[in-house]
Design a protein around this motif. Structure first.
Motif, PDB file in Angstrom:
ATOM      1  N   UNK A  38       0.836  -1.203   0.000  1.00 43.54           N
ATOM      2  CA  UNK A  38       0.000   0.000   0.000  1.00 43.54           C
ATOM      3  C   UNK A  38       0.869   1.250   0.000  1.00 43.54           C
ATOM      4  N   UNK A  39       1.981   1.212   0.694  1.00 42.53           N
ATOM      5  CA  UNK A  39       2.913   2.337   0.679  1.00 42.53           C
ATOM      6  C   UNK A  39       3.502   2.568  -0.703  1.00 42.53           C
ATOM      7  N   UNK A  40       3.810   1.495  -1.385  1.00 43.58           N
ATOM      8  CA  UNK A  40       4.318   1.599  -2.752  1.00 43.58           C
ATOM      9  C   UNK A  40       3.255   2.163  -3.690  1.00 43.58           C
ATOM     10  N   UNK A  41       2.019   1.729  -3.510  1.00 46.81           N
ATOM     11  CA  UNK A  41       0.912   2.254  -4.322  1.00 46.81           C
ATOM     12  C   UNK A  41       0.740   3.751  -4.072  1.00 46.81           C
ATOM     13  N   UNK A  42       0.827   4.158  -2.810  1.00 53.42           N
ATOM     14  CA  UNK A  42       0.715   5.569  -2.462  1.00 53.42           C
ATOM     15  C   UNK A  42       1.852   6.370  -3.095  1.00 53.42           C
ATOM     16  N   UNK A  43       3.064   5.806  -3.107  1.00 53.43           N
ATOM     17  CA  UNK A  43       4.202   6.488  -3.720  1.00 53.43           C
ATOM     18  C   UNK A  43       3.989   6.666  -5.224  1.00 53.43           C
ATOM     19  N   UNK A  44       3.459   5.654  -5.895  1.00 56.48           N
ATOM     20  CA  UNK A  44       3.194   5.768  -7.330  1.00 56.48           C
ATOM     21  C   UNK A  44       2.140   6.841  -7.614  1.00 56.48           C
ATOM     22  N   UNK A  45       1.128   6.925  -6.766  1.00 58.91           N
ATOM     23  CA  UNK A  45       0.096   7.932  -6.982  1.00 58.91           C
ATOM     24  C   UNK A  45       0.662   9.332  -6.755  1.00 58.91           C
ATOM     25  N   UNK A  46       1.519   9.491  -5.739  1.00 60.62           N
ATOM     26  CA  UNK A  46       2.168  10.786  -5.533  1.00 60.62           C
ATOM     27  C   UNK A  46       3.080  11.150  -6.709  1.00 60.62           C
ATOM     28  N   UNK A  47       3.795  10.165  -7.223  1.00 55.85           N
ATOM     29  CA  UNK A  47       4.647  10.418  -8.387  1.00 55.85           C
ATOM     30  C   UNK A  47       3.820  10.812  -9.606  1.00 55.85           C
ATOM     31  N   UNK A  48       2.630  10.243  -9.735  1.00 57.69           N
ATOM     32  CA  UNK A  48       1.785  10.607 -10.871  1.00 57.69           C
ATOM     33  C   UNK A  48       1.359  12.067 -10.779  1.00 57.69           C
ATOM     34  N   UNK A  49       1.170  12.560  -9.562  1.00 60.30           N
ATOM     35  CA  UNK A  49       0.835  13.971  -9.394  1.00 60.30           C
ATOM     36  C   UNK A  49       2.043  14.836  -9.745  1.00 60.30           C
ATOM     37  N   UNK A  50       3.224  14.404  -9.315  1.00 59.08           N
ATOM     38  CA  UNK A  50       4.432  15.184  -9.591  1.00 59.08           C
ATOM     39  C   UNK A  50       4.772  15.218 -11.080  1.00 59.08           C
ATOM     40  N   UNK A  51       4.580  14.098 -11.768  1.00 52.26           N
ATOM     41  CA  UNK A  51       4.887  14.025 -13.192  1.00 52.26           C
ATOM     42  C   UNK A  51       3.629  14.166 -14.042  1.00 52.26           C
ATOM     43  N   UNK A  52       2.652  14.912 -13.559  1.00 54.98           N
ATOM     44  CA  UNK A  52       1.375  15.049 -14.242  1.00 54.98           C
ATOM     45  C   UNK A  52       1.429  15.898 -15.502  1.00 54.98           C
ATOM     46  N   UNK A  53       2.523  16.635 -15.711  1.00 53.80           N
ATOM     47  CA  UNK A  53       2.611  17.460 -16.919  1.00 53.80           C
ATOM     48  C   UNK A  53       2.659  16.604 -18.180  1.00 53.80           C
ATOM     49  N   UNK A  54       3.330  15.479 -18.097  1.00 55.27           N
ATOM     50  CA  UNK A  54       3.355  14.533 -19.210  1.00 55.27           C
ATOM     51  C   UNK A  54       2.238  13.516 -18.974  1.00 55.27           C
TER      52      UNK A  54
END
Length: 81
Positions: A38-54
């Motif tokens: 679940x922590x890994x899933x949360x990290x991926x979702x946060x990364x998707x917000x950070x790299x949301x420009x692409x």
């Protein structure tokens, strides 16, 4: 009232509700820890917000995060049965 003032009022009300829920939930001591998956899933979702420009990268990371969260949910429900 213009739109920005309404948005600020709604934001303050939402923050008050969140603080109230955190205060009420803090009284209970039966909290469970986040599983590594679940922590890994949360990290991926946060990364998707950070790299949301692409869009391709953002949506791809979001999809991986959601899939990992669903897998963790399925695994945790099967453990308790």
């Amino acid at each position: 009232m213009n739109a920005s003032q309404i948005f600020i009022i709604i934001s303050i009300a939402a923050l008050a509700v969140v603080l109230l829920l955190v205060f009420l939930a803090g009284r209970r001591k039966t909290t469970s820890r986040l599983s590594p998956l679940a922590g890994l899933a949360f990290a991926f979702i946060l990364l998707s917000v950070l790299f949301g420009e692409n869009r391709w990268i953002g949506y791809g990371l979001m999809g991986v995060g959601v899939i990992l969260a669903v897998v963790d949910l399925i695994r945790s429900t099967q453990k308790t049965d």
